[in-house]
Design a protein around this motif. Structure first.
Motif, PDB file in Angstrom:
ATOM      1  N   ARG A 197      22.162   0.049  -2.219  1.00 46.44           N
ATOM      2  CA  ARG A 197      21.646   0.795  -1.079  1.00 46.44           C
ATOM      3  C   ARG A 197      20.134   0.634  -0.997  1.00 46.44           C
ATOM      4  NH1 ARG A 197      19.289   5.838  -2.260  1.00 46.44           N
ATOM      5  NH2 ARG A 197      19.642   6.614  -4.342  1.00 46.44           N
ATOM      6  N   LYS A 198      19.606   0.995   0.155  1.00 52.22           N
ATOM      7  CA  LYS A 198      18.157   0.905   0.364  1.00 52.22           C
ATOM      8  C   LYS A 198      17.442   1.926  -0.513  1.00 52.22           C
ATOM      9  CE  LYS A 198      18.337  -0.432   5.225  1.00 52.22           C
ATOM     10  NZ  LYS A 198      17.869  -0.077   6.571  1.00 52.22           N
ATOM     11  N   ILE A 199      16.201   1.619  -0.852  1.00 51.01           N
ATOM     12  CA  ILE A 199      15.349   2.594  -1.534  1.00 51.01           C
ATOM     13  C   ILE A 199      15.087   3.733  -0.560  1.00 51.01           C
ATOM     14  CG2 ILE A 199      13.052   3.012  -2.483  1.00 51.01           C
ATOM     15  CD1 ILE A 199      13.021   0.079  -3.424  1.00 51.01           C
ATOM     16  N   ARG A 200      15.285   4.962  -1.032  1.00 46.49           N
ATOM     17  CA  ARG A 200      15.068   6.158  -0.204  1.00 46.49           C
ATOM     18  C   ARG A 200      13.780   6.832  -0.650  1.00 46.49           C
ATOM     19  NH1 ARG A 200      19.225   8.280   2.713  1.00 46.49           N
ATOM     20  NH2 ARG A 200      18.648  10.417   2.233  1.00 46.49           N
ATOM     21  N   VAL A 201      12.861   7.031   0.307  1.00 45.77           N
ATOM     22  CA  VAL A 201      11.553   7.605   0.009  1.00 45.77           C
ATOM     23  C   VAL A 201      11.320   8.831   0.888  1.00 45.77           C
ATOM     24  CG1 VAL A 201       9.070   7.186  -0.127  1.00 45.77           C
ATOM     25  CG2 VAL A 201      10.666   5.292  -0.509  1.00 45.77           C
ATOM     26  N   LEU A 202      10.956   9.924   0.256  1.00 42.54           N
ATOM     27  CA  LEU A 202      10.558  11.129   0.980  1.00 42.54           C
ATOM     28  C   LEU A 202       9.037  11.112   1.085  1.00 42.54           C
ATOM     29  CD1 LEU A 202      11.954  14.321   1.447  1.00 42.54           C
ATOM     30  CD2 LEU A 202       9.933  14.616   0.046  1.00 42.54           C
ATOM     31  N   ALA A 236       9.590  -2.193   5.753  1.00 49.52           N
ATOM     32  CA  ALA A 236       9.883  -2.989   4.556  1.00 49.52           C
ATOM     33  C   ALA A 236      11.345  -2.830   4.131  1.00 49.52           C
ATOM     34  CB  ALA A 236       8.949  -2.585   3.417  1.00 49.52           C
ATOM     35  N   GLY A 237      12.125  -2.088   4.912  1.00 51.57           N
ATOM     36  CA  GLY A 237      13.553  -1.960   4.629  1.00 51.57           C
ATOM     37  C   GLY A 237      13.957  -0.730   3.848  1.00 51.57           C
ATOM     38  N   MET A 238      13.036   0.198   3.657  1.00 53.03           N
ATOM     39  CA  MET A 238      13.364   1.421   2.930  1.00 53.03           C
ATOM     40  C   MET A 238      13.809   2.500   3.913  1.00 53.03           C
ATOM     41  SD  MET A 238      10.283   1.554   0.164  1.00 53.03           S
ATOM     42  CE  MET A 238       9.656   0.026  -0.533  1.00 53.03           C
ATOM     43  N   GLY A 294      -8.326   2.692   1.419  1.00 57.58           N
ATOM     44  CA  GLY A 294      -8.509   1.254   1.378  1.00 57.58           C
ATOM     45  C   GLY A 294      -7.329   0.498   0.796  1.00 57.58           C
ATOM     46  N   THR A 295      -6.380   1.218   0.187  1.00 59.11           N
ATOM     47  CA  THR A 295      -5.183   0.573  -0.342  1.00 59.11           C
ATOM     48  C   THR A 295      -4.351   0.075   0.835  1.00 59.11           C
ATOM     49  OG1 THR A 295      -5.129   2.101  -2.220  1.00 59.11           O
ATOM     50  CG2 THR A 295      -3.099   0.910  -1.721  1.00 59.11           C
ATOM     51  N   SER A 296      -3.867  -1.153   0.725  1.00 57.80           N
ATOM     52  CA  SER A 296      -3.033  -1.678   1.810  1.00 57.80           C
ATOM     53  C   SER A 296      -1.627  -1.096   1.717  1.00 57.80           C
ATOM     54  CB  SER A 296      -2.963  -3.206   1.746  1.00 57.80           C
ATOM     55  OG  SER A 296      -2.146  -3.626   0.672  1.00 57.80           O
ATOM     56  N   THR A 297      -0.978  -1.023   2.856  1.00 57.07           N
ATOM     57  CA  THR A 297       0.402  -0.530   2.850  1.00 57.07           C
ATOM     58  C   THR A 297       1.298  -1.484   2.061  1.00 57.07           C
ATOM     59  OG1 THR A 297       0.793  -1.558   5.010  1.00 57.07           O
ATOM     60  CG2 THR A 297       0.227   0.793   4.988  1.00 57.07           C
ATOM     61  N   GLN A 298       0.970  -2.774   2.052  1.00 57.90           N
ATOM     62  CA  GLN A 298       1.760  -3.746   1.293  1.00 57.90           C
ATOM     63  C   GLN A 298       1.701  -3.447  -0.211  1.00 57.90           C
ATOM     64  OE1 GLN A 298       3.897  -5.828   2.642  1.00 57.90           O
ATOM     65  NE2 GLN A 298       4.591  -6.370   0.600  1.00 57.90           N
ATOM     66  N   GLU A 299       0.535  -3.022  -0.702  1.00 58.12           N
ATOM     67  CA  GLU A 299       0.413  -2.642  -2.112  1.00 58.12           C
ATOM     68  C   GLU A 299       1.326  -1.460  -2.441  1.00 58.12           C
ATOM     69  OE1 GLU A 299      -3.697  -2.520  -3.921  1.00 58.12           O
ATOM     70  OE2 GLU A 299      -4.219  -2.919  -1.824  1.00 58.12           O
ATOM     71  N   ILE A 308       6.234   0.595  -5.052  1.00 60.63           N
ATOM     72  CA  ILE A 308       7.487   1.354  -5.021  1.00 60.63           C
ATOM     73  C   ILE A 308       8.661   0.443  -5.352  1.00 60.63           C
ATOM     74  CG2 ILE A 308       9.096   2.605  -3.513  1.00 60.63           C
ATOM     75  CD1 ILE A 308       6.582   3.838  -2.170  1.00 60.63           C
ATOM     76  N   ARG A 309       8.712  -0.719  -4.757  1.00 62.12           N
ATOM     77  CA  ARG A 309       9.814  -1.654  -5.049  1.00 62.12           C
ATOM     78  C   ARG A 309       9.887  -2.003  -6.530  1.00 62.12           C
ATOM     79  NH1 ARG A 309       9.168  -5.671  -0.089  1.00 62.12           N
ATOM     80  NH2 ARG A 309      10.653  -4.693   1.329  1.00 62.12           N
TER      81      ARG A 309
END
Length: 134
Positions: free
Chosen positions: A4-9, A32-34, A116-121, A126-127
């Motif tokens: 299943r997808k990663i679930r994030v609150l 990103a598919g979460m 300044g942290t990128s969303t990709q980081e 998390i992944r």
């Protein structure tokens, strides 16, 4: 492999009323598919942990700008442990001084993302740190 997808609150605790950053991160995680659950503004630590339990999340992302991080985040960590949610990754983003980060990590915060942290980081962290669950 995950079934299943990663679930994030994603949550905004305390009296902090600015949620643009939280919404940007929530959208990046979703893109990103979460699966993302956004609780909205002015959540208590108890509300955040209860929602995490009800939603069976893999991670919690807290956005905090109010300066109350040294009070709110250890309380969330304590409540997660009390509810047996030791496997839930807790990350935080916001205005957090460098000198406060070691104490937050010792309390149980997995990572602190400063301005300044990128969303990709954030996505990659998390992944790579969510424990694999079916």
């Amino acid at each position: 492999m995950r079934d299943r997808k990663i679930r994030v609150l994603v949550a905004k605790p305390g009296l902090d009323g600015h949620d643009r950053g939280a919404k940007i991160v929530a959208r990046a995680l979703r893109d990103a598919g979460m699966e993302v659950i956004y609780t909205g503004l002015r959540q208590t630590p108890e509300q955040i942990v209860t929602a995490s339990l009800q939603e069976d999340v893999d991670a919690i992302g807290i956005s905090i700008l109010s300066g109350a991080h040294n009070t709110i985040l250890p309380k969330i960590c304590e409540l997660l442990r009390a509810h047996g949610l030791d496997d839930v990754l807790l990350v935080v983003g916001g205005i957090i001084p460098d000198e406060d980060i070691p104490g937050l990590k010792q309390a149980g915060v997995g990572e602190v993302f400063q301005p300044g942290t990128s969303t990709q980081e954030i996505v990659e962290f998390i992944r790579s740190h969510v424990k694999q669950r079916a």
